[in-house]
Design an enzyme around this catalytic site. Structure first.
Site, short mmCIF file in Angstrom:
data_model
loop_
_atom_site.label_atom_id
_atom_site.label_comp_id
_atom_site.label_asym_id
_atom_site.label_seq_id
_atom_site.Cartn_x
_atom_site.Cartn_y
_atom_site.Cartn_z
N ASP A 26 0.87 -1.17 0.00
CA ASP A 26 0.00 0.00 0.00
C ASP A 26 0.91 1.23 0.00
OD1 ASP A 26 0.90 0.30 2.61
OD2 ASP A 26 -1.09 0.32 3.53
N CYS A 83 3.17 -3.13 4.07
CA CYS A 83 2.36 -1.96 4.45
C CYS A 83 3.13 -1.23 5.55
CB CYS A 83 0.93 -2.35 4.84
SG CYS A 83 0.78 -3.41 6.28
N GLY A 84 2.47 -0.38 6.31
CA GLY A 84 3.19 0.37 7.33
C GLY A 84 3.77 -0.54 8.40
N THR A 85 2.94 -1.46 8.87
CA THR A 85 3.38 -2.37 9.94
C THR A 85 3.54 -3.82 9.49
OG1 THR A 85 1.07 -2.80 10.47
CG2 THR A 85 2.17 -1.03 11.71
N GLY A 88 -1.75 -5.31 8.76
CA GLY A 88 -2.98 -5.32 7.97
C GLY A 88 -2.85 -6.28 6.80
N HIS A 116 9.34 -23.95 9.61
CA HIS A 116 8.35 -24.59 10.49
C HIS A 116 6.91 -24.39 10.01
CE1 HIS A 116 11.13 -24.64 14.30
NE2 HIS A 116 11.71 -25.14 13.23
N ARG A 127 7.31 0.91 8.01
CA ARG A 127 7.51 1.97 9.01
C ARG A 127 8.18 1.44 10.26
NH1 ARG A 127 1.39 4.23 8.02
NH2 ARG A 127 1.81 5.24 6.02
N HIS A 151 6.65 -31.11 11.35
CA HIS A 151 6.01 -29.81 11.07
C HIS A 151 4.85 -29.98 10.08
CE1 HIS A 151 9.12 -27.76 13.27
NE2 HIS A 151 10.04 -28.37 12.54
N ARG A 154 1.51 -30.31 11.73
CA ARG A 154 1.09 -29.06 12.38
C ARG A 154 0.55 -28.08 11.34
NH1 ARG A 154 6.50 -28.93 16.15
NH2 ARG A 154 5.88 -30.68 17.46
#
Ligand code: RB5
Length: 163
Positions: A26, A83-85, A88, A116, A127, A151, A154
């Site tokens: 984004d 994205c920023g973090t 999202g 895993h 960011r 794994h 799982r």
């Protein structure tokens, strides 16, 4: 003095097999997406850019959908969403059947996401991360492979949650 941890050097040296990667972002991730697109292409990967193509304000779920559906359909082996973090993008991408998207802010988690969790999308927070760390995380992620063995059951149990 520059201090570099031994683990990161090990991860840098593990070269990823060349693959088709779809990358999306984004507005918060636009600049980092441009940097990583070139970084990956310079290493020889085939990179498809799903947008956004400008830094104008957009909604991240639209790009999570585009990349997630392409990866789930086998049109790309791996996806990268920025994205920023990274949050999202990962929340949205994980709604798509067959997607295991992992937000990673360090090399160890990125490696384990593949080994895993058999992750098929790496989410990054532009960011949160510097460019250098983001490149190392991408290297750690793409340089690792699913370990299978115990794994497998799982990851299968994760996929069963989609039913
Ligand atoms: C956009 O301002 C921001 O919310 C987005 O890039 C992302 O961080 C959302 O998780």
């Amino acid at each position: 003095m520059i201090e570099v941890c031994g683990r990161c050097i090990g991860l840098w040296m593990r070269e990823a097999k060349l693959m088709k990667i779809m990358i999306g972002c984004d507005h918060g991730g636009f600049e980092l997406k441009e940097v990583l697109k070139k970084y990956l292409a310079d290493k020889g990967h085939e990179v498809e850019d799903a947008g956004a193509y400008t830094p104008d304000r957009v909604d991240y779920p639209d790009y999570a959908k585009k990349v997630g559906e392409a990866v789930a359909a086998g049109k790309a082996e791996q996806g990268i969403l920025i994205c920023g973090t990274g949050l999202g993008m990962s929340i949205a991408a994980n709604k798509i059947h067959g997607i295991r998207a992992a937000v990673c802010g360090d090399c160890y988690s990125a490696e384990k996401a593949r080994e895993h969790n058999n992750a098929n999308i790496l989410c990054l927070g532009a960011r949160v991360l510097g460019t250098g760390l983001a490149e190392q995380i991408v290297d750690a992620y793409l340089g690792a492979s699913f370990l299978g063995s115990y794994h497998t059951q799982r990851v299968q149990k994760i996929m069963d949650l989609e039913k």
